[in-house]
Each structure stands twice: as structure tokens, then as C-alpha cells.
Design a protein around this motif. Structure first.
Motif, short mmCIF file in Angstrom:
data_model
loop_
_atom_site.label_atom_id
_atom_site.label_comp_id
_atom_site.label_asym_id
_atom_site.label_seq_id
_atom_site.Cartn_x
_atom_site.Cartn_y
_atom_site.Cartn_z
N UNK A 92 0.81 -1.31 -0.19
CA UNK A 92 -0.11 -0.26 -0.07
C UNK A 92 0.80 1.40 0.01
N UNK A 93 1.83 1.30 0.99
CA UNK A 93 2.86 2.53 0.99
C UNK A 93 3.50 2.82 -0.35
N UNK A 94 4.04 1.64 -0.94
CA UNK A 94 4.64 1.84 -2.29
C UNK A 94 3.93 2.30 -3.37
N UNK A 95 2.72 1.67 -3.40
CA UNK A 95 1.76 2.02 -4.49
C UNK A 95 1.13 3.52 -4.49
N UNK A 96 1.02 4.04 -2.93
CA UNK A 96 0.22 5.21 -2.89
C UNK A 96 1.08 6.44 -2.82
N UNK A 97 2.66 6.24 -2.30
CA UNK A 97 3.24 7.45 -2.16
C UNK A 97 4.58 7.31 -3.05
N UNK A 98 4.86 8.10 -4.05
CA UNK A 98 5.95 8.00 -4.78
C UNK A 98 7.31 8.25 -3.98
N UNK A 99 7.24 9.02 -2.82
CA UNK A 99 8.33 9.23 -2.10
C UNK A 99 8.94 7.78 -1.32
N UNK A 100 8.01 6.92 -1.26
CA UNK A 100 8.21 5.86 -0.35
C UNK A 100 9.25 4.67 -1.06
N UNK A 101 10.08 4.15 -0.52
CA UNK A 101 10.69 3.22 -0.96
C UNK A 101 11.39 2.08 0.16
N UNK A 102 11.94 1.18 -0.25
CA UNK A 102 12.31 0.11 0.82
C UNK A 102 13.78 -0.27 0.42
N UNK A 103 14.74 0.13 0.96
CA UNK A 103 16.22 -0.24 0.82
C UNK A 103 16.38 -1.48 1.61
N UNK A 104 16.91 -2.54 0.56
CA UNK A 104 17.19 -3.87 1.02
C UNK A 104 18.69 -4.14 1.11
N UNK B 237 3.72 11.72 5.14
CA UNK B 237 2.74 10.39 4.65
C UNK B 237 3.64 9.24 5.38
N UNK B 238 4.89 9.35 5.53
CA UNK B 238 5.69 8.09 5.99
C UNK B 238 7.14 8.38 6.60
N UNK B 239 7.65 7.48 7.29
CA UNK B 239 8.88 7.75 8.02
C UNK B 239 9.82 7.97 6.69
N UNK B 240 11.06 8.98 6.83
CA UNK B 240 11.90 9.19 6.14
C UNK B 240 12.61 7.76 5.30
N UNK B 241 12.30 7.41 4.14
CA UNK B 241 12.58 6.17 3.76
C UNK B 241 14.13 5.92 3.56
N UNK B 242 14.81 6.77 3.77
CA UNK B 242 16.42 6.72 3.35
C UNK B 242 16.97 6.02 4.88
N UNK B 243 16.03 5.93 5.73
CA UNK B 243 16.41 5.60 7.22
C UNK B 243 16.32 4.05 7.41
#
Length: 448
Positions: free
Chosen positions: A100-112, A327-333
């Protein structure tokens, strides 16, 4: 014949609350410390190498004054990043909340990042867990029976047993912790609240463990005090936590500064809002889940390889201005790794009441920590998403989720709890005098 009995017990448990669920046999328990780790995880890695074999860390660090860290892990670079553009490639390893977060917010990402399985526990926990495997049962959903000190169900047969492993895990004997909380609006601005929490763990206590038998046995004391904001400062919540429900389960009290007295608080339960959170956290969302299980039917769906928040030393130590974003936590962290998790589905029983009609829990096999929860409303829609930033604590050989986040998809706000980077590290050296966690003692201290 034995396997047929286990299957029948699992099927009937939904209709007969007092049924004692079967324990595992000696042949199954013998796998602990061999193909299974001493607490029940699969010891080997996976076939493609994305999940390594279990390599337990050594104990290190002081009991107070230090935040958890791992310089080698923190220096690593991401292997890849998941965004809305490549979500389909990784969809089978993602929770519905992350999708949901990935599809809804362009600023959201997941660093693996590369995966590490370093979670370790004290030797006395390993030994007690081995004994529990063949001795510890579960009566209904809320009464552990004949369990002592270690993980009660290292080879779980039901979803409820997985949740009890989370609730009863070793976390040190005592801890005084700083708990800062943020309510973040869609613009990224936040309100900050500060709490102090005192906890004495009784069940998994190293020197004086309290066994749990059907309907008997306290397993922890908890006392929280709101420090700020001023409008709620001084509010205290006291909990004496036991197995069971009703009169044999949780006993809770609330101290209200306006009344200057402490009183019993049966509403410290379930989907009643935790004091001072503006409705952003229910009582049973503290520590990802706590409290009675009786309102739900618990289905164990098995294990699954997933991308989960793990080894989040940086997130645990991040400054709050660096964490909060629209909208979400800082996705870089946050850091994500591939791990095996137990998947447990909880469905609200007919006639029972709760804001969440269904919850799907994702529980790490190595730590028994709940790392993510998809929360659904009565119409079947994804309503909230809980995410716990899994972080090993090598000074006491345990594992916590710090911080924890609850995303409210209806309002666009999110709630962050278990923050301490601008406060104090957990103090595991604290000692509490007898009687510290009683309502009379809290009333006396509050009146000074």
C-alpha cells in the motif's frame, strides 16, 4: 495416531475455549539445537543464499548508558531498492501494508540490505526452552500451562502459540526505558509526547522465574508515566500482567492527576486508545501486540520468506526531525532484509467487538518478535499497518522493535512510538524494591 490427535485438537480449539492444545513429542523437541536453533528457528539458510545460516552474536556492551549498534552492519550499502516502479518483482515478499505504501506514495521506497541472523539468547533461555517444548501446553488461547522461563512453544502448533512466544520472550530482568512518541500529520509536522516506563519481567527472570500454570502466574509488571505534553503529564498506568482472561488475567490501574488518585482501569485493554496518543494507538498495539487473545480465532499459516525491517540500529538512534516526513517515515533510514517469518492470521470471532476484524501478523523466526501487522476493518479493507524496526540488543542478548510505527490509512497520519534517541538508552541495571508495582505505592509516590 499422534498426528491425528494434534490435527483434531487444533480444529476443536476454536469451539472449545478450555481445550488443552497438544505439546510436541520428544522426537520433535530433539531437533532443537540441531536442524532447529535452540529457540525453534530453521538453523540453515535458504537455497538462493538470501537468508544465511544462524550465527549467534556474543554478548557485549553495558547494561546502561549505551544504544545498540553494529558498525559493520551499519556500514553496508543497499543491495537494491524497491519502489512503485518495480514492486511487481518483489510482491511475493511484501506485506500488504508495504504494498500500500509503495503504490500510494511516490516518495516511499524500501532499501534492502544483506541479511544477518545474529539474534542470540542467554544459555538459561535455551535450556528452559528445551524443557518447555515437551512440557508447556496452551489452554484455549490465553492460558499457558506448565511453562517456565524459556520460550513456551519453540515448535508452535497454533497461531496463538506464536503470539505467546512474542509475549513471553526474555528481555532482561528489569528495564527503565525512555519512550518518546510522535503523531505525524500528512504534512510531516509532528506532536511529541514523552513517557517513562518501568518494567519488571517475572516469567523469564534469570534468578527468580515465575512459572505459568493454567490461570495462575504473573509474568510482568509495567508502569508508565507521561512526562509531556503538559495537558496529560503525570498520568500513570500500572499493569500487573498474568495469563488468562477476566478476573484471572490483566489487572490495571490509572492514576489521573486531576483526580489525584489511582483507580482500577478495566478499559486498559484491546482497542481502547492508550492514554495521550490521541487515538493513534490501541492498548493492544503496545509492543506490536499484547493483552488477551480471546476475541480472535488464530490461524497459523506457516513460514514465509519476506522482506522485513531488521538490524535497524540507525533508525533506533535517528533524531526525530530526521525521521518525520510527510505520509511516512524518512525512507532513507529504515533497513530491510530477507528473513523467514511465521504468518499468523487473527479473525474476529462472531459476536466479539474490535476495530480490527482481521489482523495478519508477521513474526521473525529467530527472535519471535512481531515485525509487521496488516490490520483490516469490518469491510475487509486495509485500515492500519504496524511496522516494528527489529533491532538486536547485544548487551542483554534479546531483540526489540525500536521504533514502532502505526500508519493510519484513513487519516493520512502515522504514529511513532518507542523512540529514545533524544532521551536516554534503556537501563537494564535498574532494581525495583518489593511493592514498587502496587497501586498503593504508585498513589503514595504520586502524592509527594
Amino acid at each position: 495416531m499422534k498426528s491425528r490427535v494434534v490435527i483434531l485438537a487444533a480444529a476443536l480449539s476454536f469451539a472449545v475455549p478450555s481445550l488443552v492444545l497438544a505439546k510436541v513429542g520428544a522426537d520433535q523437541a530433539a531437533k532443537l539445537g540441531k536442524e532447529l536453533t535452540p529457540v525453534g528457528a530453521t538453523a540453515a539458510g535458504n537455497s538462493d543464499g538470501t537468508i544465511p545460516a544462524w550465527t549467534p552474536a556474543k554478548q557485549k556492551g553495558k547494561l546502561s548508558g549505551e544504544y545498540a549498534s553494529d558498525a559493520a552492519v551499519e556500514a553496508e550499502k543497499p543491495l537494491y531498492t524497491i519502489t512503485s516502479a518495480n514492486i511487481d518483482k518483489y510482491g511475493d515478499k511484501l506485506s500488504e501494508g508495504h504494498k500500500y505504501l509503495l503504490k500510494t506514495f511516490k516518495t516511499y521506497k524500501m532499501n534492502v540490505f544483506p541479511s544477518h541472523r545474529n539474534v542470540a539468547w542467554p544459555d538459561f533461555i535455551y535450556k528452559a526452552t528445551a524443557v518447555n517444548a515437551t512440557n508447556c501446553a496452551l489452554v484455549g488461547t490465553d492460558n499457558p500451562d506448565n511453562c517456565k522461563q524459556g520460550f513456551p512453544y519453540p515448535i508452535p502448533q497454533t497461531g496463538a502459540e506464536v503470539i505467546w512466544n512474542h509475549r513471553l520472550k526474555w528481555r532482561g530482568d528489569n528495564v527503565r526505558r525512555n519512550n518518546d512518541q510522535m503523531i505525524v500529520d500528512p504534512s510531516g509536522k509532528y506532536q511529541l509526547a514523552q513517557l517513562t516506563e518501568d518494567v519488571k519481567f517475572l516469567y523469564a527472570n534469570e534468578k527468580n522465574p515465575v512459572p505459568l500454570t493454567n490461570g495462575k502466574g504473573l509474568f510482568l509488571y509495567y508502569l508508565s508515566k507521561i512526562v509531556s505534553p503538559p495537558r496529560t503529564a503525570g498520568t500513570m498506568i500500572l499493569v500487573n500482567e498474568s495469563g488468562g482472561t477476566g478476573a484471572t488475567g490483566r489487572a490495571a490501574w490509572l492514576y489521573a492527576p486531576a483526580l489525584k488518585r489511582i483507580r482500577r482501569a478495566p478499559a486498559v485493554c484491546c482497542d481502547n486508545p492508550y492514554e495521550g496518543t490521541d487515538g493513534q494507538q490501541f492498548y493492544d498495539q503496545v509492543d506490536m501486540f499484547n493483552g488477551v487473545l480471546e476475541r480472535y480465532t488464530w490461524k497459523l499459516q506457516g513460514k514465509r520468506e519476506m522482506l522485513v525491517p531488521y538490524n535497524n540500529f540507525k533508525a533506533a538512534r535517528a533524531k526525530y526531525d530526521d525521521l518525520a516526513r510527510p505520509n511516512h517515515l524518512n525512507a532513507d533510514i529504515p533497513r530491510y532484509e530477507t528473513h523467514r517469518v511465521w504468518v499468523v492470521e487473527a479473525t474476529l470471532k462472531p459476536g466479539e467487538r474490535h476495530t480490527y476484524a482481521k489482523r495478519v501478523f508477521y513474526v521473525d523466526e529467530d527472535s519471535w518478535s512481531i515485525l509487521m501487522v496488516d490490520c483490516y476493518d469490518g469491510k475487509g479493507g486495509l485500515f492500519n499497518f504496524q511496522e516494528g524496526m527489529g533491532t538486536p540488543q547485544s548487551n542483554v542478548l534479546t531483540h526489540f522493535t525500536v521504533p514502532e510505527v502505526i500508519y493510519h490509512f484513513d487519516s493520512g497520519r502515522y504514529f511513532v512510538t518507542a523512540l529514545s534517541a533524544q532521551g536516554h538508552p534503556n537501563d537494564y541495571s535498574v532494581q525495583y524494591p518489593d511493592g514498587f508495582f502496587t497501586d498503593s505505592a504508585v498513589q503514595q509516590r504520586a502524592s509527594k
